[in-house]
Structure formats: C-alpha cells, structure tokens
Motif scaffolding. Structure first.
Motif, PDB file in Angstrom:
ATOM      1  N   VAL A  36      80.168  19.737  73.976  1.00  0.00           N
ATOM      2  CA  VAL A  36      80.130  20.211  75.357  1.00  0.00           C
ATOM      3  C   VAL A  36      80.764  21.602  75.456  1.00  0.00           C
ATOM      4  N   PHE A  37      81.852  21.827  74.710  1.00  0.00           N
ATOM      5  CA  PHE A  37      82.477  23.147  74.730  1.00  0.00           C
ATOM      6  C   PHE A  37      81.501  24.221  74.262  1.00  0.00           C
ATOM      7  N   ALA A  38      80.750  23.945  73.202  1.00  0.00           N
ATOM      8  CA  ALA A  38      79.775  24.917  72.695  1.00  0.00           C
ATOM      9  C   ALA A  38      78.696  25.180  73.733  1.00  0.00           C
ATOM     10  N   ALA A  39      78.262  24.142  74.413  1.00  0.00           N
ATOM     11  CA  ALA A  39      77.231  24.309  75.439  1.00  0.00           C
ATOM     12  C   ALA A  39      77.751  25.139  76.610  1.00  0.00           C
ATOM     13  N   LEU A  40      79.004  24.955  76.974  1.00  0.00           N
ATOM     14  CA  LEU A  40      79.589  25.666  78.113  1.00  0.00           C
ATOM     15  C   LEU A  40      80.048  27.079  77.761  1.00  0.00           C
ATOM     16  N   ALA A  41      80.063  27.418  76.480  1.00  0.00           N
ATOM     17  CA  ALA A  41      80.553  28.732  76.051  1.00  0.00           C
ATOM     18  C   ALA A  41      79.658  29.874  76.520  1.00  0.00           C
ATOM     19  N   ASN A  42      78.404  29.596  76.771  1.00  0.00           N
ATOM     20  CA  ASN A  42      77.461  30.647  77.143  1.00  0.00           C
ATOM     21  C   ASN A  42      77.407  30.828  78.660  1.00  0.00           C
ATOM     22  N   PRO A  43      77.571  32.067  79.155  1.00  0.00           N
ATOM     23  CA  PRO A  43      77.555  32.295  80.608  1.00  0.00           C
ATOM     24  C   PRO A  43      76.237  31.903  81.273  1.00  0.00           C
ATOM     25  N   ALA A  44      75.125  32.088  80.600  1.00  0.00           N
ATOM     26  CA  ALA A  44      73.834  31.713  81.197  1.00  0.00           C
ATOM     27  C   ALA A  44      73.759  30.203  81.401  1.00  0.00           C
ATOM     28  N   ARG A  45      74.287  29.445  80.463  1.00  0.00           N
ATOM     29  CA  ARG A  45      74.267  27.985  80.607  1.00  0.00           C
ATOM     30  C   ARG A  45      75.189  27.533  81.731  1.00  0.00           C
ATOM     31  N   ARG A  46      76.338  28.204  81.853  1.00  0.00           N
ATOM     32  CA  ARG A  46      77.230  27.870  82.983  1.00  0.00           C
ATOM     33  C   ARG A  46      76.554  28.210  84.308  1.00  0.00           C
ATOM     34  N   GLN A  47      75.815  29.312  84.348  1.00  0.00           N
ATOM     35  CA  GLN A  47      75.101  29.678  85.574  1.00  0.00           C
ATOM     36  C   GLN A  47      74.004  28.659  85.883  1.00  0.00           C
ATOM     37  N   LEU A  48      73.304  28.179  84.866  1.00  0.00           N
ATOM     38  CA  LEU A  48      72.291  27.136  85.075  1.00  0.00           C
ATOM     39  C   LEU A  48      72.928  25.889  85.680  1.00  0.00           C
ATOM     40  N   LEU A  49      74.070  25.483  85.143  1.00  0.00           N
ATOM     41  CA  LEU A  49      74.759  24.311  85.699  1.00  0.00           C
ATOM     42  C   LEU A  49      75.157  24.550  87.149  1.00  0.00           C
ATOM     43  N   GLY A  50      75.619  25.755  87.454  1.00  0.00           N
ATOM     44  CA  GLY A  50      75.984  26.087  88.834  1.00  0.00           C
ATOM     45  C   GLY A  50      74.794  26.004  89.775  1.00  0.00           C
ATOM     46  N   LEU A  51      73.651  26.490  89.323  1.00  0.00           N
ATOM     47  CA  LEU A  51      72.435  26.410  90.150  1.00  0.00           C
ATOM     48  C   LEU A  51      72.058  24.953  90.418  1.00  0.00           C
ATOM     49  N   LEU A  52      72.145  24.127  89.379  1.00  0.00           N
ATOM     50  CA  LEU A  52      71.794  22.717  89.542  1.00  0.00           C
ATOM     51  C   LEU A  52      72.822  21.992  90.415  1.00  0.00           C
ATOM     52  N   LEU A  53      74.073  22.396  90.317  1.00  0.00           N
ATOM     53  CA  LEU A  53      75.110  21.803  91.174  1.00  0.00           C
ATOM     54  C   LEU A  53      74.843  22.143  92.636  1.00  0.00           C
ATOM     55  N   ASP A  54      74.499  23.404  92.897  1.00  0.00           N
ATOM     56  CA  ASP A  54      74.283  23.858  94.267  1.00  0.00           C
ATOM     57  C   ASP A  54      72.984  23.348  94.878  1.00  0.00           C
ATOM     58  N   SER A  55      71.942  23.237  94.071  1.00  0.00           N
ATOM     59  CA  SER A  55      70.598  22.978  94.603  1.00  0.00           C
ATOM     60  C   SER A  55      70.034  21.603  94.300  1.00  0.00           C
ATOM     61  N   GLY A  56      70.638  20.885  93.376  1.00  0.00           N
ATOM     62  CA  GLY A  56      70.046  19.621  92.959  1.00  0.00           C
ATOM     63  C   GLY A  56      68.950  19.876  91.942  1.00  0.00           C
ATOM     64  N   PRO A  57      68.128  18.877  91.653  1.00  0.00           N
ATOM     65  CA  PRO A  57      67.086  19.036  90.636  1.00  0.00           C
ATOM     66  C   PRO A  57      66.148  20.197  90.956  1.00  0.00           C
ATOM     67  N   LEU A  58      65.851  20.975  89.922  1.00  0.00           N
ATOM     68  CA  LEU A  58      64.960  22.126  90.074  1.00  0.00           C
ATOM     69  C   LEU A  58      63.982  22.193  88.910  1.00  0.00           C
ATOM     70  N   PRO A  59      62.770  22.694  89.181  1.00  0.00           N
ATOM     71  CA  PRO A  59      61.822  22.890  88.081  1.00  0.00           C
ATOM     72  C   PRO A  59      62.239  24.092  87.238  1.00  0.00           C
ATOM     73  N   VAL A  60      61.850  24.080  85.977  1.00  0.00           N
ATOM     74  CA  VAL A  60      62.232  25.140  85.057  1.00  0.00           C
ATOM     75  C   VAL A  60      61.771  26.511  85.559  1.00  0.00           C
ATOM     76  N   GLN A  61      60.621  26.592  86.214  1.00  0.00           N
ATOM     77  CA  GLN A  61      60.138  27.877  86.728  1.00  0.00           C
ATOM     78  C   GLN A  61      61.107  28.463  87.751  1.00  0.00           C
ATOM     79  N   GLN A  62      61.610  27.621  88.626  1.00  0.00           N
ATOM     80  CA  GLN A  62      62.536  28.080  89.655  1.00  0.00           C
ATOM     81  C   GLN A  62      63.867  28.500  89.035  1.00  0.00           C
ATOM     82  N   LEU A  63      64.317  27.778  88.030  1.00  0.00           N
ATOM     83  CA  LEU A  63      65.539  28.156  87.337  1.00  0.00           C
ATOM     84  C   LEU A  63      65.347  29.489  86.610  1.00  0.00           C
ATOM     85  N   ALA A  64      64.231  29.624  85.922  1.00  0.00           N
ATOM     86  CA  ALA A  64      63.960  30.849  85.152  1.00  0.00           C
ATOM     87  C   ALA A  64      63.869  32.073  86.051  1.00  0.00           C
TER      88      ALA A  64
END
Length: 110
Positions: free
Chosen positions: A6-34
C-alpha cells in the motif's frame, strides 16, 4: 492479501490524486478519471491497476465502461498501524513545545 504494498501504491502523487477523486465523487469511469490528468488514458489505467493490485480501488464493468471505486479497508489498516507512531510524535512535539515555552519565559531562567 494485496499483491502490492500500500505504501508503494500511495507513493505516487497521481495515484493519490486518483484516490482523492474517487473519495470526492464516488465510482467513476476510467474516461472521466483520465480527463483529470495531463497523461494518456493508458497511463492512468496503469496507475489504476497499481491501486487495484494494492486493494485500494475496486473495478466493475458496466457495458463497455470500467468503473473504479475507492476501497478504504487498506487505508483503515494503515491508519491502525500508524496510530502508535502518531502518538509518539505528538508526545515529542508536546515536549518540545514545553521546552521552548520554558526557554522563552524569563522567569524560568532564575
């Protein structure tokens, strides 16, 4: 058990931003995340795969779309693991604050 640390996964800022988007918005399609990133969709998908392998996101298919959602369990486990260290540092910082307050108080030097 997650396939990746989990630490390795969280080390990348883009991955942390993806988690933040999912936390704020709930489930999202990959196109919307991208669409939120200045990187290619395959690069975003690779980051999502790392998060999925770490157990931090889940994936479900709906038609031709893949939806991703936050899975908080590994974060809860991480919080439980970090709690004793947080207490340790809070105590150390409290001691430092006390020492600095005493150093700044002229009455304490008598």
């Amino acid at each position: 058990m997650p396939d990746i640390d989990v630490f390795a996964a969280l080390a990348n800022p883009a991955r942390r931003q993806l988690l933040g988007l999912l936390l704020d918005s709930g489930p999202l399609p990959v196109q919307q995340l991208a669409a939120q990133f200045a990187m290619s969709r395959p690069s975003v998908s690779e980051h999502l795969k790392v998060l999925k392998d770490a157990g931090l996101v889940g994936e479900r298919k709906a038609g031709r779309q893949r939806y991703y959602e936050l899975r908080p369990e590994p974060l809860r486990d991480l919080t439980r693991w970090l709690t004793p260290y947080e207490r340790f540092w809070r105590e150390k910082l409290g001691n430092l604050r006390t020492l600095l307050d005493e150093e700044g108080d002229p009455a304490s030097h008598d």
